[in-house]
Design an enzyme around this catalytic site. Structure first.
Site, short mmCIF file in Angstrom:
data_model
loop_
_atom_site.label_atom_id
_atom_site.label_comp_id
_atom_site.label_asym_id
_atom_site.label_seq_id
_atom_site.Cartn_x
_atom_site.Cartn_y
_atom_site.Cartn_z
N HIS A 64 0.35 -1.08 0.01
CA HIS A 64 -0.36 0.04 -0.25
C HIS A 64 0.78 1.56 0.01
O HIS A 64 0.59 2.13 0.05
CB HIS A 64 -1.30 -0.01 1.09
N LYS A 109 -8.32 14.47 5.02
CA LYS A 109 -7.65 12.60 4.78
C LYS A 109 -6.60 13.34 5.60
O LYS A 109 -6.04 13.85 6.95
CB LYS A 109 -6.82 12.83 3.41
N ARG A 110 -5.84 12.38 6.05
CA ARG A 110 -4.80 12.13 6.90
C ARG A 110 -3.58 13.18 7.28
O ARG A 110 -3.78 14.08 5.55
CB ARG A 110 -3.76 10.89 7.40
N LYS A 160 0.51 14.65 1.43
CA LYS A 160 -0.92 14.54 0.69
C LYS A 160 -0.67 16.50 0.68
O LYS A 160 -1.80 16.77 0.02
CB LYS A 160 -1.42 14.94 1.83
N THR A 185 -8.17 7.06 -1.92
CA THR A 185 -9.43 6.19 -1.91
C THR A 185 -10.86 7.29 -2.15
O THR A 185 -11.70 7.58 -2.19
CB THR A 185 -9.84 4.30 -1.11
N LYS A 198 -14.64 8.58 -3.69
CA LYS A 198 -15.52 9.23 -2.59
C LYS A 198 -16.13 10.56 -3.12
O LYS A 198 -17.21 10.71 -3.13
CB LYS A 198 -15.30 8.95 -1.41
O1 CGF Z 1 -4.17 3.14 1.86
C1 CGF Z 1 -2.51 4.15 2.15
C2 CGF Z 1 -3.30 4.60 3.50
N1 CGF Z 1 -2.38 5.71 3.65
O2 CGF Z 1 -3.72 3.94 4.48
N2 CGF Z 1 -1.17 3.40 2.40
N3 CGF Z 1 -1.03 2.62 3.65
N4 CGF Z 1 -0.04 2.30 4.10
C3 CGF Z 1 -2.21 5.29 1.08
O3 CGF Z 1 -1.45 5.43 0.69
C4 CGF Z 1 -3.30 5.05 0.80
O4 CGF Z 1 -2.97 5.60 -1.11
C5 CGF Z 1 -3.60 3.73 -0.62
O5 CGF Z 1 -5.29 4.59 -1.33
C6 CGF Z 1 -4.77 3.18 1.01
C7 CGF Z 1 -4.88 2.17 0.90
O6 CGF Z 1 -4.64 1.69 -0.92
#
Ligand code: CGF
Length: 839
Positions: free
Chosen positions: A374, A565-566, A571, A673, A677
Site C-alpha cells: 500500500h 485525509k490524514r 499529501k 480512496t 468517494k
Molecule cells: O493505503 C494507504 C493509506 N495511507 O492507508 N497506505 N498505506 N499504508 C495509501 O497511502 C493510500 O494511497 C491507499 O489508498 C490506501 C489503501 O490502499
C-alpha cells in the site's frame, strides 16, 4: 431455574414475532422488549444511549438469521474461503448500514418516530469503531462489504483495540489527542466467542528433539503466553442472505492471577503480568505511513496473526481430514506487511505442531498467502531489528533464516554472477544494523503480489520491489482500489442516490457500471439544474453542521473546496494553504477583485508524534483566523478546519464538496480512496497524476478534471538534477509574497518563529516539491474558480463524473481479486426453512 421443557415450537414466547417481525407494531414492541430485558430500563428511566442500544439489538435480532445460516452453510460445505488479515478495519457506524442492507430503513425509522423518539438523535449515539488510521483500514472495511454483497465466503481477522484512533480536538489551533473510548457504553454489534479462544506464545527459547519416529524436530518453549478471545461482528451483504464474519481478537492473560505472589503479599506483582498481556490489544498505533519499530507493535501483529491462523486450522480440520489441502481451501490476503509474520507462523504451525516436512509445509504456505502493498514511502516499509525480533519470536527467526537460506540459493542460481542481488533481495537486511524486512518475507512467502492503483503497481515493479519483479514477474498484478457505493453513496448521500434511482433505477447500487446510463441526462438542462439544486441542499446541511459545531457561518452558494485525509507532508495540505494565502494577497492588493466565493474545508488527523503535520494543522487554523475575520475579505473566502475527521464525518462531507483536493506529489500516494468517494458524489477533482487520480481522470474524461503539477518522471528528473526550491521562490512574485508573509509572523501574532520550520523546509529542502508545483496549482485553481461561475456547465461535468465512476466500486476490485488471485466463487446462502420469516 427449572429447565425449560417446552419444545421450542410450543413455547409461549413469540420468538419468531418479536425477534424477527417487521411490522411497525412489532418493531416498536421489540424495541421496548430489548430496552427492558437487555438494557434493564423502562422508557421512563432510559437514556438516549439506552434507546440506541435497544434499537441496535432490535436490528441485530433481524440479521442473526442470515448470519447463523451463513456460518452453518460454510461449516458444512467445502467452499474456498478468503481470509483477509488486516491490523486495521475502519468500519464506521453499523446501524444505518445494516438497515440499508436489510432493506429495513423505512420501517425502522417509522417505528422509532411513532414511538415518539427522534430517529437521528438515536443514530447519532453510535460510537464508530475507529479501528484504523485511514485509507488502508477503510479499504479493508469496503472489501468486507463487497465480499459479503458478492456472496464470497470470507472472514476478516484483526485486533479488537480497546482504544481506536484518538479523537481530535483543536485548542488554540493545535491538535489535541483524546482517548477514543468507543467501548465504554458497550458494543451491541459484537458477540464474544470465548469458546474459540487461542493461546499465543511469546519469547523464551527453542530446543530440538527427536520424535518417536526419530525425526528431528524443534519445540518452542515460550517465556509467556497470551489468550486471544475472538469477538465477532456480522458483515451483511447488500440485499442478499450472506452475512460474513469479522473476527477481532482481544488479548487476555492466560493466567488471571499469580497466586504464589499473592500469597506472599505481593499484590501488585500478582496482577502485573495480566496487565502486561492485556496491553497487547489496548490501543491502535496512530501512525499512518510511518513505522515506529516498537516492540508492542510486533507483539500486536504476531498476536492477531497467530490467533487467526490457529483459528483457520481449527475450522479447516472440522471439515477436512488433514491440512494437506489447506492452500486449496484458503486464500489469505495480507493487507500490507503488518500480518506478514503469518508466513513464518504458518510454517511453524505446520512444521512443529503438525509434523509436516519442510517442503510440504513450504508448498502449502507459499500457495496460501497473497500480499498487497500500500505504500511507496520508504519510511513506511516495515523492518524489525533482529534483536527485538529474535527475543520475542525466537522460533520464527530460525524459520525465517531457513526460508532465506533456501531463497538466496534460488537467487544465486538465477543470478550466478551478481552477488549484489543477494544483499538487495535478502529477507535479512545486513547493510548496517540487522533487520528483518517484512516486505521481503511477504514477497517470498506469497504466490501473488499487488499494488493498489495502476501507477502504484508500475512504480512497485520499477522501483520499490524491482528486484522481486525481476525474479518473479508472474506474481505481480495490479488491483486498483475501490469503495463501496452502499456506504459512500446510498447511506451518505440519500438525496443524490434517490435522484439517480428515479432516472435509471437502482441496479447501480450493486453494478456500479450502470451509472453510465446517467450520461444521457448530462445533456438535459432541466436535470442539470435539478442536480445542482440537490447539491446546494446537501451543502446547506453541511453549512448548518459547521455553524452548530464551530459557530462559523458559511455560504452554501460558495464553492466548497474540500481536503479531508490524514495530515501528511506528502499529501500537501500546505500547498492548499499557499493558494489560500495567494488569494488573500490578491484581494488585499485589490479589494474590488471579482473572485469566486469559496469555502476551503479541511479535516484530518496528524500522527501524535509527527511535528510537521501538527504544525500544518496550526498553520491552517492560523490562516483561517486571519482570513475569516478580515473585513476586506468580506466573506469571499472562508477557511474551516473541522476537528475529528472520521468515517461519520466523511459521510457528511464528501456529498457536499464541489472540488476535491487530491494534490499529493506525483509518485507518493499509492492510490487514495477519498478521491473516489468525492467523485462518486459529484465533486470535480483538482489533482496531480498520482495514485488512482490517473485512472479517475481517464474514466471521467480529462475535460472534467483539473490537472496540475509534475509527473512522476518529472519529479524523478528534477530530483536527479539537484532540486533548488529557492529558484522557484526567486522567480515567482506571488509565491515570494506568500512565503514572506508567513515568515514575518503575519499569521502568528507577529511571531516569525512559529511557522519557520515549514517555510525553511520549503525553501531549503522541499522534499515534496511544493514550490515546483505551486504555479501550476494556483493556475489550475484559477481555472476552477472560473469554471464554477458557469453553474450549468459545472453541473454537466459533475453528472459526468458520477456517471463514469463505475470502475471504482469495491465490488469491481473484489471481483478482480477473486478471479485473478483467490480463485474463489460466489456461494449463495439459503436461509434454512426453520430460520425463515418475513425478513
Ligand atoms: O493505503 C494507504 C493509506 N495511507 O492507508 N497506505 N498505506 N499504508 C495509501 O497511502 C493510500 O494511497 C491507499 O489508498 C490506501 C489503501 O490502499
Amino acid at each position: 431455574n427449572p429447565p425449560i421443557t417446552v419444545p421450542l415450537d410450543e413455547c409461549p414466547i413469540i420468538i419468531e414475532d418479536d425477534r424477527t417481525g417487521l411490522s411497525i407494531e412489532t418493531i416498536r414492541r421489540a424495541l421496548l422488549d430489548n430496552l427492558y430485558y437487555v438494557q434493564g430500563k423502562t422508557p421512563q428511566t432510559a437514556t438516549k444511549n439506552d434507546f440506541y442500544m435497544a434499537l441496535a439489538y432490535t436490528v441485530r435480532d433481524r440479521l442473526l438469521k442470515r448470519w447463523l445460516s451463513t456460518q452453518l452453510t460454510y461449516r458444512k460445505t467445502p467452499v474456498k474461503t478468503v481470509s483477509y488479515l488486516s491490523a486495521e478495519f475502519l468500519l464506521g457506524p453499523h446501524l444505518i448500514n445494516n438497515l440499508i442492507s436489510l432493506n429495513l430503513y423505512d420501517p425502522f425509522k417509522k417505528a422509532i418516530e411513532e414511538s415518539g423518539l427522534n430517529f437521528q438523535e438515536l443514530v447519532d449515539q453510535e460510537e464508530e469503531p475507529g479501528l484504523g488510521n485511514g485509507g488502508l483500514g477503510r479499504l479493508a472495511a469496503c472489501y468486507m462489504d463487497s465480499l459479503a454483497t458478492l456472496e464470497i465466503p470470507a472472514i476478516g481477522y484483526g485486533i479488537r483495540y480497546e482504544f481506536g484512533i484518538f479523537d481530535q480536538e483543536i485548542k488554540d489551533g493545535w491538535q489535541v489527542e483524546i482517548t477514543d473510548k468507543w467501548l465504554q457504553y458497550g458494543n451491541p454489534w459484537e458477540i464474544a466467542r470465548p469458546e474459540f479462544a487461542q493461546l499465543v506464545k511469546f519469547g523464551g527459547y527453542t530446543e530440538s528433539y527427536y520424535d518417536q519416529d526419530h525425526i528431528y524436530r524443534v519445540r518452542w518453549v515460550p517465556r509467556y503466553t497470551v489468550n486471544g478471545i475472538p469477538y465477532d461482528t456480522p458483515i451483511l451483504g447488500y440485499r442478499v442472505n450472506t452475512a460474513n464474519t469479522l473476527r477481532l481478537w482481544k488479548a487476555e492473560a492466560s493466567e488471571s492471577f499469580n497466586f504464589e505472589r499473592f500469597n506472599v503479599g505481593d499484590y501488585y506483582g500478582a496482577v502485573r503480568d495480566k496487565v502486561a498481556c492485556e496491553t497487547i490489544s489496548k490501543v491502535l498505533y496512530p501512525n499512518d505511513e510511518q513505522i515506529q519499530g516498537k516492540e508492542l507493535r510486533l507483539e500486536q501483529q504476531f498476536f492477531f496473526v497467530s490467533c487467526s491462523l490457529q483459528d483457520m486450522i481449527r475450522i479447516h480440520l472440522n471439515k477436512n481430514a488433514s491440512l494437506d489441502n489447506f492452500h486449496e481451501m484458503w486464500s489469505i490476503q495480507l493487507n500490507d506487511t503488518h500480518p506478514a509474520i503469518g508466513v513464518a507462523e504458518l510454517m511453524r504451525l505446520l512444521l512443529d505442531e503438525n509434523n509436516y516436512d519442510w517442503d510440504t509445509a513450504w508448498n502449502i504456505t507459499k500457495n496460501t498467502f497473497a500480499y498487497t502493498n500500500h505504500t511507496l514511502l520508504p519510511e513506511a516499509l516495515e523492518k524489525w531489528p533482529l534483536n527485538i525480533f529474535g527475543r520475542m519470536l525466537p522460533r520464527h527467526l530460525e524459520i525465517i533464516y531457513a526460508i532465506n537460506h533456501r531463497f538466496l540459493d534460488e537467487v544465486r542460481i538465477h543470478y550466478p554472477n551478481d552477488v549484489s542481488k543477494l544483499a538487495c533481495l535478502s529477507i535479512i537486511d545486513e547493510t548496517g544494523e540487522k533487520y528483518v524486512r517484512m516486505a521481503h518475507l511477504a514477497c517470498v512467502g506469497s504466490f501473488a503480489i499487488n499494488g493498489v492503483a495502476a501507477l502504484h503497481t508500475e512504480l512497485l515493479k520499477s522501483d520499490v520491489l524491482r528486484d522481486f519483479y525481476e525474479l518473479y514477474p508472474e506474481k505481480f498484478s495490479n488491483k486498483t482500489n475501490g469503495v463501496t457505493p452502499r456506504r459512500w453513496m446510498v447511506l451518505s448521500n440519500p438525496r443524490m442516490s434517490f435522484t439517480i434511482c428515479e432516472k435509471i433505477g437502482d441496479s447501480w447500487i450493486k453494478n456500479l457500471d450502470d451509472l453510465r446510463q446517467l450520461e444521457g441526462y448530462a445533456e438535459d438542462g432541466g436535470f442539470r439544474n435539478y442536480w445542482q439544486q440537490i447539491k446546494k441542499e446537501v451543502k446547506q446541511d453541511l453549512a448548518n453542521y459547521i455553524q452548530a459545531k464551530l459557530d462559523i457561518k458559511v455560504d452554501p452558494h460558495s464553492l466548497f473546496d474540500v481536503q479531508v485525509k490524514r495530515i501528511h507532508e506528502y499529501k500537501r495540505q500546505h500547498l492548499n494553504v499557499l493558494n489560500i494565502v495567494t488569494l488573500y494577497n490578491r484581494i488585499k492588493n485589490n479589494p474590488n477583485l471579482d473572485v469566486t466565493p469559496r469555502t476551503f474545508i479541511f479535516g484530518g488527523k496528524a500522527a501524535p508524534g509527527y511535528f510537521m503535520a501538527k504544525l500544518i494543522i496550526k498553520l491552517i487554523n492560523s490562516v483561517a483566523d486571519v482570513v475569516n475575520n478580515d473585513p476586506v475579505i468580506c466573506d469571499r473566502i472562508k477557511v474551516i478546519f473541522l476537528p475529528d475527521y472520521n468515517v461519520t464525518f466523511g459521510q457528511r462531507v464528501y456529498p457536499a464538496a464541489d472540488i476535491s483536493e487530491q494534490i499529493s506529489t506525483a509518485g507518493k500516494e499509492a492510490s487514495g480512496t477519498g478521491n473516489m468517494k468525492f467523485s462518486l458524489n459529484g465533486a470535480l477533482t483538482i489533482g496531480t497524476l498520482d495514485g488512482a487520480n490517473v485512472e479517475i481522470r481517464e474514466s471521467v474524461g480529462a475535460e472534467n478534471f483539473f490537472l496540475f503539477g509534475l509527473t512522476t518522471e518529472e519529479v524523478y528528473a528534477i530530483r536527479a538534477n539537484r532540486y533548488t526550491p529557492r529558484d522557484y521562490y526567486n522567480s515567482d512574485e506571488e509565491l515570494k509574497a506568500v512565503l514572506d508573509l508567513i515568515s514575518t509572523g503575519f499569521f502568528s501574532h507577529g511571531d516569525p518563529n512559529l511557522f519557520r520550520p515549514i517555510v525553511d523546509n520549503l525553501l531549503y529542502s522541499d522534499p515534496y516539491m511544493l514550490l515546483a508545483d505551486y504555479r501550476s496549482y494556483v493556475d489550475a485553481q484559477d481555472a476552477v474558480g472560473c469554471a464554477y461561475r458557469d453553474q450549468d456547465h459545472w453541473g454537466r461535468m459533475s453528472i459526468l463524473n458520477v456517471a463514469r465512476m463505475g470502475k471504482f466500486s469495491s465490488d469491481r476490485s473484489i471481483k478482480d481479486y477473486c478471479n485473478d488471485i483467490w480463485k474463489t466463487k460466489p456461494f449463495a446462502i439459503d436461509v434454512p426453512e426453520y430460520m425463515q420469516s418475513q425478513a
